[in-house]
Design a protein around this motif. Structure first.
Motif, PDB file in Angstrom:
ATOM      1  N   LEU A   1       0.827  -1.201   0.000  1.00 51.50           N
ATOM      2  CA  LEU A   1       0.000   0.000   0.000  1.00 51.50           C
ATOM      3  C   LEU A   1       0.870   1.263   0.000  1.00 51.50           C
ATOM      4  O   LEU A   1       0.683   2.171  -0.812  1.00 51.50           O
ATOM      5  CB  LEU A   1      -0.937   0.002   1.217  1.00 51.50           C
ATOM      6  CG  LEU A   1      -1.857   1.205   1.331  1.00 51.50           C
ATOM      7  CD1 LEU A   1      -2.882   1.194   0.202  1.00 51.50           C
ATOM      8  CD2 LEU A   1      -2.565   1.209   2.678  1.00 51.50           C
ATOM      9  N   VAL A   2       1.839   1.303   0.911  1.00 51.37           N
ATOM     10  CA  VAL A   2       2.725   2.475   0.997  1.00 51.37           C
ATOM     11  C   VAL A   2       3.534   2.604  -0.293  1.00 51.37           C
ATOM     12  O   VAL A   2       3.665   3.700  -0.850  1.00 51.37           O
ATOM     13  CB  VAL A   2       3.653   2.381   2.244  1.00 51.37           C
ATOM     14  CG1 VAL A   2       4.670   3.509   2.246  1.00 51.37           C
ATOM     15  CG2 VAL A   2       2.818   2.410   3.521  1.00 51.37           C
ATOM     16  N   ALA A   3       4.039   1.485  -0.802  1.00 51.57           N
ATOM     17  CA  ALA A   3       4.817   1.518  -2.047  1.00 51.57           C
ATOM     18  C   ALA A   3       3.957   2.037  -3.197  1.00 51.57           C
ATOM     19  O   ALA A   3       4.410   2.856  -4.005  1.00 51.57           O
ATOM     20  CB  ALA A   3       5.355   0.123  -2.370  1.00 51.57           C
ATOM     21  N   PHE A   4       2.709   1.593  -3.264  1.00 49.62           N
ATOM     22  CA  PHE A   4       1.791   2.024  -4.325  1.00 49.62           C
ATOM     23  C   PHE A   4       1.576   3.537  -4.275  1.00 49.62           C
ATOM     24  O   PHE A   4       1.684   4.230  -5.295  1.00 49.62           O
ATOM     25  CB  PHE A   4       0.451   1.283  -4.172  1.00 49.62           C
ATOM     26  CG  PHE A   4      -0.595   1.732  -5.157  1.00 49.62           C
ATOM     27  CD1 PHE A   4      -0.577   1.267  -6.470  1.00 49.62           C
ATOM     28  CD2 PHE A   4      -1.585   2.626  -4.773  1.00 49.62           C
ATOM     29  CE1 PHE A   4      -1.543   1.688  -7.378  1.00 49.62           C
ATOM     30  CE2 PHE A   4      -2.549   3.056  -5.674  1.00 49.62           C
ATOM     31  CZ  PHE A   4      -2.525   2.587  -6.978  1.00 49.62           C
ATOM     32  N   VAL A   5       1.298   4.043  -3.076  1.00 53.02           N
ATOM     33  CA  VAL A   5       1.066   5.487  -2.897  1.00 53.02           C
ATOM     34  C   VAL A   5       2.307   6.281  -3.304  1.00 53.02           C
ATOM     35  O   VAL A   5       2.224   7.284  -4.015  1.00 53.02           O
ATOM     36  CB  VAL A   5       0.686   5.794  -1.422  1.00 53.02           C
ATOM     37  CG1 VAL A   5       0.727   7.283  -1.138  1.00 53.02           C
ATOM     38  CG2 VAL A   5      -0.696   5.219  -1.098  1.00 53.02           C
ATOM     39  N   LEU A   6       3.484   5.826  -2.874  1.00 53.02           N
ATOM     40  CA  LEU A   6       4.721   6.561  -3.148  1.00 53.02           C
ATOM     41  C   LEU A   6       5.120   6.488  -4.621  1.00 53.02           C
ATOM     42  O   LEU A   6       5.584   7.474  -5.188  1.00 53.02           O
ATOM     43  CB  LEU A   6       5.843   6.057  -2.250  1.00 53.02           C
ATOM     44  CG  LEU A   6       5.601   6.257  -0.745  1.00 53.02           C
ATOM     45  CD1 LEU A   6       6.755   5.712   0.066  1.00 53.02           C
ATOM     46  CD2 LEU A   6       5.344   7.715  -0.416  1.00 53.02           C
ATOM     47  N   LYS A   7       4.927   5.318  -5.236  1.00 49.91           N
ATOM     48  CA  LYS A   7       5.250   5.199  -6.661  1.00 49.91           C
ATOM     49  C   LYS A   7       4.350   6.107  -7.494  1.00 49.91           C
ATOM     50  O   LYS A   7       4.798   6.695  -8.477  1.00 49.91           O
ATOM     51  CB  LYS A   7       5.108   3.740  -7.118  1.00 49.91           C
ATOM     52  CG  LYS A   7       6.262   2.868  -6.678  1.00 49.91           C
ATOM     53  CD  LYS A   7       6.058   1.420  -7.091  1.00 49.91           C
ATOM     54  CE  LYS A   7       7.207   0.554  -6.594  1.00 49.91           C
ATOM     55  NZ  LYS A   7       6.915  -0.875  -6.752  1.00 49.91           N
ATOM     56  N   ALA A   8       3.090   6.228  -7.072  1.00 46.54           N
ATOM     57  CA  ALA A   8       2.153   7.102  -7.787  1.00 46.54           C
ATOM     58  C   ALA A   8       2.611   8.563  -7.718  1.00 46.54           C
ATOM     59  O   ALA A   8       2.280   9.366  -8.585  1.00 46.54           O
ATOM     60  CB  ALA A   8       0.747   6.961  -7.197  1.00 46.54           C
ATOM     61  N   GLU A   9       3.405   8.885  -6.686  1.00 50.35           N
ATOM     62  CA  GLU A   9       3.940  10.244  -6.524  1.00 50.35           C
ATOM     63  C   GLU A   9       5.291  10.411  -7.227  1.00 50.35           C
ATOM     64  O   GLU A   9       5.932  11.449  -7.106  1.00 50.35           O
ATOM     65  CB  GLU A   9       4.097  10.576  -5.030  1.00 50.35           C
ATOM     66  CG  GLU A   9       2.784  10.744  -4.299  1.00 50.35           C
ATOM     67  CD  GLU A   9       2.059  12.013  -4.698  1.00 50.35           C
ATOM     68  OE1 GLU A   9       2.718  13.031  -5.002  1.00 50.35           O
ATOM     69  OE2 GLU A   9       0.807  11.997  -4.706  1.00 50.35           O
TER      70      GLU A   9
ATOM     71  N   PRO B   1      -3.705   3.966  10.997  1.00 51.76           N
ATOM     72  CA  PRO B   1      -3.491   4.106   9.554  1.00 51.76           C
ATOM     73  C   PRO B   1      -3.186   5.563   9.201  1.00 51.76           C
ATOM     74  O   PRO B   1      -3.911   6.458   9.615  1.00 51.76           O
ATOM     75  CB  PRO B   1      -4.838   3.664   8.950  1.00 51.76           C
ATOM     76  CG  PRO B   1      -5.837   3.987  10.026  1.00 51.76           C
ATOM     77  CD  PRO B   1      -5.114   3.857  11.348  1.00 51.76           C
ATOM     78  N   ALA B   2      -2.119   5.771   8.490  1.00 48.69           N
ATOM     79  CA  ALA B   2      -1.739   7.129   8.109  1.00 48.69           C
ATOM     80  C   ALA B   2      -2.482   7.517   6.842  1.00 48.69           C
ATOM     81  O   ALA B   2      -2.686   6.691   5.958  1.00 48.69           O
ATOM     82  CB  ALA B   2      -0.241   7.207   7.871  1.00 48.69           C
ATOM     83  N   GLN B   3      -2.897   8.760   6.765  1.00 49.38           N
ATOM     84  CA  GLN B   3      -3.544   9.231   5.541  1.00 49.38           C
ATOM     85  C   GLN B   3      -2.463   9.382   4.473  1.00 49.38           C
ATOM     86  O   GLN B   3      -1.444  10.025   4.708  1.00 49.38           O
ATOM     87  CB  GLN B   3      -4.212  10.577   5.776  1.00 49.38           C
ATOM     88  CG  GLN B   3      -5.318  10.533   6.812  1.00 49.38           C
ATOM     89  CD  GLN B   3      -5.688  11.918   7.280  1.00 49.38           C
ATOM     90  OE1 GLN B   3      -4.824  12.746   7.541  1.00 49.38           O
ATOM     91  NE2 GLN B   3      -6.980  12.166   7.376  1.00 49.38           N
ATOM     92  N   PRO B   4      -2.690   8.787   3.291  1.00 43.95           N
ATOM     93  CA  PRO B   4      -1.679   8.852   2.235  1.00 43.95           C
ATOM     94  C   PRO B   4      -1.224  10.271   1.912  1.00 43.95           C
ATOM     95  O   PRO B   4      -0.030  10.521   1.777  1.00 43.95           O
ATOM     96  CB  PRO B   4      -2.375   8.210   1.032  1.00 43.95           C
ATOM     97  CG  PRO B   4      -3.387   7.300   1.637  1.00 43.95           C
ATOM     98  CD  PRO B   4      -3.838   7.961   2.906  1.00 43.95           C
ATOM     99  N   GLU B   5      -2.162  11.223   1.844  1.00 42.99           N
ATOM    100  CA  GLU B   5      -1.782  12.602   1.484  1.00 42.99           C
ATOM    101  C   GLU B   5      -0.852  13.192   2.541  1.00 42.99           C
ATOM    102  O   GLU B   5       0.101  13.888   2.225  1.00 42.99           O
ATOM    103  CB  GLU B   5      -3.004  13.531   1.368  1.00 42.99           C
ATOM    104  CG  GLU B   5      -4.144  13.031   0.536  1.00 42.99           C
ATOM    105  CD  GLU B   5      -5.046  12.042   1.281  1.00 42.99           C
ATOM    106  OE1 GLU B   5      -5.357  12.261   2.472  1.00 42.99           O
ATOM    107  OE2 GLU B   5      -5.431  11.026   0.674  1.00 42.99           O
ATOM    108  N   LYS B   6      -1.159  12.910   3.801  1.00 44.73           N
ATOM    109  CA  LYS B   6      -0.339  13.447   4.887  1.00 44.73           C
ATOM    110  C   LYS B   6       1.054  12.819   4.859  1.00 44.73           C
ATOM    111  O   LYS B   6       2.061  13.503   5.059  1.00 44.73           O
ATOM    112  CB  LYS B   6      -1.035  13.174   6.227  1.00 44.73           C
ATOM    113  CG  LYS B   6      -0.352  13.841   7.398  1.00 44.73           C
ATOM    114  CD  LYS B   6      -1.137  13.614   8.679  1.00 44.73           C
ATOM    115  CE  LYS B   6      -0.425  14.275   9.849  1.00 44.73           C
ATOM    116  NZ  LYS B   6      -1.013  13.922  11.133  1.00 44.73           N
ATOM    117  N   MET B   7       1.101  11.513   4.609  1.00 42.14           N
ATOM    118  CA  MET B   7       2.392  10.832   4.547  1.00 42.14           C
ATOM    119  C   MET B   7       3.246  11.395   3.403  1.00 42.14           C
ATOM    120  O   MET B   7       4.426  11.689   3.582  1.00 42.14           O
ATOM    121  CB  MET B   7       2.180   9.325   4.358  1.00 42.14           C
ATOM    122  CG  MET B   7       3.465   8.541   4.433  1.00 42.14           C
ATOM    123  SD  MET B   7       3.186   6.770   4.377  1.00 42.14           S
ATOM    124  CE  MET B   7       2.328   6.602   2.833  1.00 42.14           C
TER     125      MET B   7
END
Length: 122
Positions: free
Chosen positions: A17-25, A107-113
């Protein structure tokens, strides 16, 4: 290629999940399943710009991992974000005292992370 981030968590779901969010950025992401795996990856991968680490993991927990990298000149300045279910004040203080730059409770909010990561890499 964007900055290189190492995500350390024993939960495959969280890692993905974290990898997906970060790769999208636009970040380059590597993952490790615990502190020992993360140490190996640090030594063998391209230089890492930031680490996101869980606390409760088998073999080597997040706090031990952070202490280990903070003792090594090559890694002592890498920004580290703790991402943990342990949200008590004492856990947060421990994380920050041993060298984490930020402590986020799951759970951390993706935008905040993402915002925090960009701030630390800024």
């Amino acid at each position: 290629m964007g900055k290189h981030i190492l995500v350390v968590d024993d939960s495959k779901t969280i890692r993905n999940l974290v990898a997906f969010v970060l790769k999208a950025e636009g970040f380059k992401v590597s993952t490790a399943e615990d502190g020992l795996d993360a140490m190996e990856k640090l030594y063998n991968l391209d230089p890492v710009d930031l680490i996101v680490s869980d606390v409760n993991m088998p073999r080597m927990d997040g706090f031990t991992f952070i202490k280990n990298i903070r003792m090594q000149d090559a890694y002592k300045d890498i920004p580290i974000i703790v991402l943990s279910t342990e949200g008590q004040e004492k856990d947060i203080q421990t994380g920050l005292n041993i060298g984490a730059n930020l402590y986020m409770v799951k759970p951390a909010q993706p935008e905040k992370m993402v915002r925090n990561i960009k701030m630390l890499l800024g």
